[in-house]
Write an enzyme that holds these catalytic residues in place. Structure first.
Site, PDB file in Angstrom:
ATOM      1  CG  HIS A 164     -24.167  -7.992 -24.335  1.00 48.25           C
ATOM      2  ND1 HIS A 164     -23.573  -7.252 -23.545  1.00 48.25           N
ATOM      3  CD2 HIS A 164     -25.599  -7.674 -24.417  1.00 48.25           C
ATOM      4  CE1 HIS A 164     -24.598  -6.463 -22.864  1.00 48.25           C
ATOM      5  NE2 HIS A 164     -25.868  -6.906 -23.399  1.00 48.25           N
TER       6      HIS A 164
ATOM      7  CG  ASP B 179     -23.089  -4.431 -25.597  1.00 46.07           C
ATOM      8  OD1 ASP B 179     -22.002  -4.830 -25.569  1.00 46.07           O
ATOM      9  OD2 ASP B 179     -23.626  -3.772 -24.627  1.00 46.07           O
TER      10      ASP B 179
ATOM     11  CG  ASN C   5     -18.624  -8.385 -26.665  1.00 43.30           C
ATOM     12  OD1 ASN C   5     -18.050  -8.697 -25.651  1.00 43.30           O
ATOM     13  ND2 ASN C   5     -19.484  -7.756 -26.312  1.00 43.30           N
TER      14      ASN C   5
ATOM     15  CG  LEU D 199     -12.349  -2.117 -27.575  1.00 43.10           C
ATOM     16  CD1 LEU D 199     -12.469  -3.692 -28.056  1.00 43.10           C
ATOM     17  CD2 LEU D 199     -10.897  -1.984 -27.362  1.00 43.10           C
TER      18      LEU D 199
ATOM     19  NE  ARG E 103     -12.122   5.340 -24.204  1.00 35.65           N
ATOM     20  CZ  ARG E 103     -12.939   4.196 -23.581  1.00 35.65           C
ATOM     21  NH1 ARG E 103     -12.696   3.079 -23.756  1.00 35.65           N
ATOM     22  NH2 ARG E 103     -13.505   4.803 -22.330  1.00 35.65           N
TER      23      ARG E 103
ATOM     24  CD  GLU F  81     -19.003   2.264 -35.834  1.00 33.39           C
ATOM     25  OE1 GLU F  81     -20.050   2.051 -36.545  1.00 33.39           O
ATOM     26  OE2 GLU F  81     -17.983   1.616 -36.495  1.00 33.39           O
TER      27      GLU F  81
ATOM     28  CG  ASN G   7     -18.052 -16.629 -21.787  1.00 31.06           C
ATOM     29  OD1 ASN G   7     -18.465 -17.463 -22.562  1.00 31.06           O
ATOM     30  ND2 ASN G   7     -18.547 -15.840 -21.021  1.00 31.06           N
TER      31      ASN G   7
HETATM   32  C1  GRF Z   1     -20.094 -12.821 -19.045  1.00 27.06           C
HETATM   33  O1  GRF Z   1     -21.451 -12.905 -18.859  1.00 27.06           O
HETATM   34  C2  GRF Z   1     -19.996 -12.244 -20.482  1.00 27.06           C
HETATM   35  O2  GRF Z   1     -21.042 -12.110 -21.371  1.00 27.06           O
HETATM   36  C3  GRF Z   1     -20.190 -10.698 -19.740  1.00 27.06           C
HETATM   37  O3  GRF Z   1     -19.240 -10.693 -18.747  1.00 27.06           O
HETATM   38  C4  GRF Z   1     -19.211 -12.213 -18.308  1.00 27.06           C
HETATM   39  C5  GRF Z   1     -17.704 -12.436 -18.102  1.00 27.06           C
HETATM   40  O4  GRF Z   1     -17.593 -13.654 -17.615  1.00 27.06           O
HETATM   41  N1  GRF Z   1     -19.470  -9.670 -20.906  1.00 27.06           N
HETATM   42  P1  GRF Z   1     -16.290 -14.522 -17.647  1.00 27.06           P
HETATM   43  O5  GRF Z   1     -15.200 -13.436 -17.304  1.00 27.06           O
HETATM   44  O6  GRF Z   1     -16.254 -15.055 -19.098  1.00 27.06           O
HETATM   45  O7  GRF Z   1     -16.668 -15.586 -16.730  1.00 27.06           O
END
Ligand code: GRF
Length: 197
Positions: free
Chosen positions: A111, A147, A109, A95, A67, A144, A16
């Site tokens: 997901h 997801d 983010n 986080l 943390r 907070e 990504n």
């Molecule tokens: C992706 O599926 C993302 O949605 C999830 O972890 C995976 C990460 O893949 N949180 P990459 O590191 O971007 O290849």
């Protein structure tokens, strides 16, 4: 042209991250990737980022006692680079409210599920087990709750009868690589419009 100075946080392979960096190479794109940071020194994405000419840094959470100390250092590094927007992409650290509240509206983010369904891990196996006919991915603001932040964009894919978690993950991942750059573009445009006022 103004563009939003963006950092990407990763823990792994960074596909990504790569999609985001490549998208920002389009001259009119309203954001640029100024920094990639990983909490895992061996993350494959670090090498990819360097090959694409992006500055990288490692912030190994294991070397911090708490943390809070980890996040304070992370925040300080983002600040030092004058980062305006953060995209987490396969970043496997939760986080805290302390960090999240400092980045409200500037922390995204991706997901691999159609949120609010299947928060957390192993989303593809869980979607199959639940007998879903469609699955997908979501880009959302980080708050907070894990997801749980406001949804920015979603893309669904069909679930096929012969799918395994792996085949389904691959189908979703392909869409993640298209969705995340689009969501970054829209968010960056909104931030630019806000700062113009
Ligand atoms: C992706 O599926 C993302 O949605 C999830 O972890 C995976 C990460 O893949 N949180 P990459 O590191 O971007 O290849």
């Amino acid at each position: 042209m103004k563009s939003v100075k963006t950092a990407i946080l990763i823990s792994g392979g960074g596909s990504n991250m790569e999609a985001l960096i490549r998208a920002t190479h389009i001259p009119s794109f309203p954001a640029h990737i100024a920094l990639v940071m990983s909490n895992r020194p061996q993350a494959g994405g670090l090498e990819k980022a360097r090959a694409l000419g992006v500055t990288t840094d490692i912030i190994d959470h294991k070397t911090f006692a708490t943390r809070e100390k980890f996040e304070r250092t992370l925040h300080a590094k983002l600040d030092k680079h004058r980062i305006e927007l953060v995209c987490t992409a396969g970043f496997m650290r939760l986080l805290s409210p302390w960090f999240v509240s400092r980045w409200t509206g500037r922390l995204l983010n991706i997901h691999p599920s159609l949120l609010p369904k299947f928060k957390g891990l192993n989303t593809h196996a869980r979607a199959l087990k639940a007998g879903e006919s469609e699955h997908g991915c979501t880009v959302h603001h980080v708050n907070e709750q894990m997801d749980g932040g406001e949804i920015i964009a979603q893309k669904s894919v069909p679930v096929r009868a012969d799918d395994t978690a792996e085949t389904l993950a691959a189908r979703v991942l392909k869409q993640e690589h298209l969705l995340y750059p689009r969501a970054l573009k829209n968010t960056a445009m909104q931030l630019l419009a806000l700062t113009k006022k």
